[in-house]
Design a protein around this motif. Structure first.
Motif, short mmCIF file in Angstrom:
data_model
loop_
_atom_site.label_atom_id
_atom_site.label_comp_id
_atom_site.label_asym_id
_atom_site.label_seq_id
_atom_site.Cartn_x
_atom_site.Cartn_y
_atom_site.Cartn_z
N ALA A 126 -6.06 4.12 -8.25
CA ALA A 126 -5.20 3.06 -7.55
C ALA A 126 -5.07 3.54 -6.20
O ALA A 126 -4.83 2.75 -5.27
N ARG A 127 -4.34 4.71 -6.19
CA ARG A 127 -3.87 5.42 -5.12
C ARG A 127 -4.81 5.88 -4.05
O ARG A 127 -4.83 5.55 -2.82
N ALA A 128 -6.43 6.16 -4.70
CA ALA A 128 -7.30 6.34 -3.69
C ALA A 128 -7.66 5.13 -3.36
O ALA A 128 -8.30 5.25 -2.02
N GLU A 129 -7.93 3.94 -4.06
CA GLU A 129 -8.23 2.89 -3.54
C GLU A 129 -7.25 2.27 -2.34
O GLU A 129 -7.79 1.60 -1.17
N LEU A 143 0.82 -1.15 -0.09
CA LEU A 143 -0.06 0.00 -0.05
C LEU A 143 0.88 0.96 0.06
O LEU A 143 0.60 2.26 -0.59
N ALA A 144 1.91 1.22 1.10
CA ALA A 144 2.92 2.50 0.81
C ALA A 144 3.46 2.68 -0.41
O ALA A 144 3.79 3.76 -1.01
N ILE A 173 -1.62 13.40 2.65
CA ILE A 173 -1.93 14.43 2.50
C ILE A 173 -1.63 15.11 1.16
O ILE A 173 -2.36 16.11 0.87
N LYS A 174 -0.70 14.43 0.47
CA LYS A 174 -0.35 14.84 -1.01
C LYS A 174 -1.74 14.65 -1.97
O LYS A 174 -1.95 15.31 -2.79
N LEU A 175 -2.20 13.46 -1.69
CA LEU A 175 -3.50 12.93 -2.43
C LEU A 175 -4.60 13.88 -1.99
O LEU A 175 -5.30 14.28 -3.05
N THR A 206 2.65 6.28 -2.76
CA THR A 206 4.08 7.02 -2.76
C THR A 206 4.62 7.02 -4.42
O THR A 206 5.35 8.00 -4.89
N ASP A 207 3.91 6.36 -5.13
CA ASP A 207 4.43 6.14 -6.49
C ASP A 207 3.43 6.90 -7.31
O ASP A 207 2.37 6.55 -7.76
N GLU A 208 3.88 8.24 -7.62
CA GLU A 208 2.84 9.34 -8.43
C GLU A 208 2.61 8.76 -9.83
O GLU A 208 2.06 9.46 -10.58
N SER A 209 3.23 7.72 -10.40
CA SER A 209 3.24 7.36 -11.63
C SER A 209 1.92 6.61 -11.54
O SER A 209 1.41 6.13 -12.63
N CYS A 210 1.63 5.94 -10.60
CA CYS A 210 0.30 5.15 -10.29
C CYS A 210 -1.02 6.01 -10.67
O CYS A 210 -0.90 7.07 -10.36
#
Length: 539
Positions: free
Chosen positions: A300-303, A287-288, A337-339, A292-296
């Protein structure tokens, strides 16, 4: 703790959005006709000695007419089997419940007719399932025992129709109750085995295939199953679904499936078994990595944030998994917090902020990290952006985080700099835009936590003075005196009384004598009782 309630949001506990409600969007008449297949009177089947329902010879892989199968392949068969199993199980469970009630009332004619229907439904279910799957040997034992008990139930209830001997009926009532309990237990175990068998098939599809469409379809079926309650989620977790889904999330070639797989994981993790499986496969590290992968993809990062929100929910009794979470907390909090700052829509913001809200409950270090990352500025600015913060559920998350941050002394200065007191006063006026109970409850939580945050921050004299200048006192008094303004919420009343007393302690002149006499001077419990009884009288 924050608890946004909406169709998507309810799959996540506490400050997590409580389950994504599953609704099959079909024409109402079509739905009625589908349900009718499983709800029709079945006495006619007794005449046929409960023969299995016919199968079309060209139906492909023994797909049943009753399930509407049309030979669309293995995945279609699996989906139909699952739907048929769940529908039949609901029908049988309903009939068994009716039989218990009628047995207690001694309605022997109805007890017998219900036993006949139950017997037929169980036989139909067994025959239907056996027509499309090779039944595992262990499950066959349960099927045989269950069918024998159903027949015994039918026979013994028929005997009770032909006597009025009270002593005999009383002894039969106890025997029937015992048999009925055995039938219910055996049926539940058989259904659990059948569902586990179907789930294993879906999991094998995910493991064995390298086709994105096939894997995506199997994951979709798993996700659909998770919406049918915690019991099914437990079965899914025990069969190893979480392990398989994280394997998908660790392969770049399946990046398009990350969001769907993680959404399913979040649903499964509403039960402890799901979280335990996540821990065993180092799911938190995965999950981490995704967060932390902004290319994702943002989805996907939201889920991934949704999974974090689920596993950190204060509703979970077990906290063993949090030990490994702490190791990755700095990276996860930073990414979340970035998201929140870059979210393209309200749902993404909601999931990220819900995860942060839960995290701030269980470790004060998270609050310190958030302050260092300018979280107050990011969250308060988000409140001005209707594209990100567009519902009471999102505001609930924001004000939860602010309330937890407000225990830190340095928080007050940042809130003042970002005009956060003005925002808190606006949140004190939060009202539902519809008659939805969940939205009303979310508004109550927003009001309560806004008052709590204001009370905590008002330890700082400058904050207290600013709040008074911005007319916080009249609004707090209105919330105390008018039940309608706080939606008759006792928790909002207590929070407002506490905030009012904190402001009065620093600036006594800000409170009118009559208000001071009723809301400040008495014990808190006396003021609470006074205000909670301020209902309009029409006598």
């Amino acid at each position: 703790m924050a608890t946004p309630q909406s169709s998507r949001h309810s799959s996540l506990s506490s400050s997590t959005p409580k389950s994504r409600m599953h609704a099959i969007q079909v024409d109402s008449v079509q739905r009625w006709m589908e349900d009718l297949r499983h709800m029709t009177e079945v006495e006619c089947m007794c005449v046929l000695q409960s023969k299995p329902i016919g199968v079309e010879e060209d139906g492909g892989q023994g797909e049943l007419i009753v399930s509407g199968a049309t030979g669309a392949g293995g995945d279609h068969v699996t989906r139909n089997n699952l739907q048929t199993l769940l529908k039949r199980a609901l029908v049988v469970s309903t009939e068994l419940g009716k039989m218990f009630q009628r047995l207690e009332k001694g309605r022997w004619q109805r007890v017998h007719s219900t036993a006949v229907r139950t017997n037929c439904h169980v036989r139909s279910l067994v025959h239907e399932y056996g027509a499309t799957r090779t039944t595992p040997p262990e499950m066959q034992k349960y099927e045989k025992s269950l069918l024998e008990k159903c027949m015994e139930l039918t026979t013994i209830t028929e005997r009770c129709l032909h006597t009025e001997d009270e002593y005999f009926l009383k002894s039969m009532k106890e025997a029937i109750h015992e048999i009925l309990t055995d039938v219910s237990d055996s049926f539940s175990q058989m259904i659990d085995m059948a569902l586990a068998n179907e789930i294993q098939i879906l999991i094998r599809q995910i493991e064995a295939s390298d086709n994105v469409y096939t894997i995506g379809s199997a994951i979709s079926n798993l996700l659909s199953l998770t919406q049918d309650g915690p019991q099914l989620c437990s079965i899914i977790a025990k069969e190893g679904a979480v392990v398989v889904l994280f394997k998908i999330c660790r392969q770049d070639c399946f990046s398009s499936l990350y969001a769907q797989a993680l959404r399913t994981v979040a649903s499964i993790c509403c039960v402890e078994e799901g979280i335990n499986q996540l821990e065993k496969v180092d799911g938190i590290l995965c999950l981490a990595d995704i967060l932390t992968d902004e290319s994702c993809a943002e989805a996907a990062r939201a889920e991934a944030a949704a999974v974090v929100a689920q596993i950190t929910s204060p509703h979970h009794t077990s906290t063993q998994h949090l030990a490994s979470f702490l190791e990755s907390m700095q990276d996860i909090v930073t990414a979340l917090i970035k998201l929140c700052e870059t979210a393209s829509c309200g749902e993404v913001f909601l999931l990220a902020s819900a995860a942060l809200a839960n995290i701030t409950f269980f470790d004060s270090m998270a609050c310190e990290i958030l302050l260092q990352l300018n979280a107050i500025q990011i969250l308060l600015q988000a409140c001005c952006d209707r594209q990100r913060v567009d519902t009471p559920y999102s505001k609930d998350q924001v004000v939860t985080i602010l309330a937890n941050l407000s225990v830190l002394e340095q928080c007050a200065t940042e809130v003042l700099q970002e005009k956060g007191i003005e925002r808190l006063l606006l949140l004190l006026g939060e009202k539902p835009s519809s008659s939805s109970p969940s939205e009303g409850a979310a508004c109550e939580r927003v009001q309560q936590k806004a008052a709590v945050t204001l009370a905590r921050l008002s330890r700082d004299p400058e904050v207290a003075q600013t709040a008074i200048q911005l007319q916080a006192v009249p609004r707090l008094i209105e919330l105390c005196r008018s039940p309608a303004e706080r939606n008759n919420s006792d928790s909002v009343l207590v929070a407002c009384l506490a905030a009012l007393r904190r402001l009065a302690a620093g600036c006594p002149d800000s409170i009118e004598p009559s208000d001071h006499q009723q809301l400040i001077k008495p014990r808190l419990v006396d003021s609470f009782l006074l205000c909670s009884n301020m209902e309009e009288s029409f006598v």
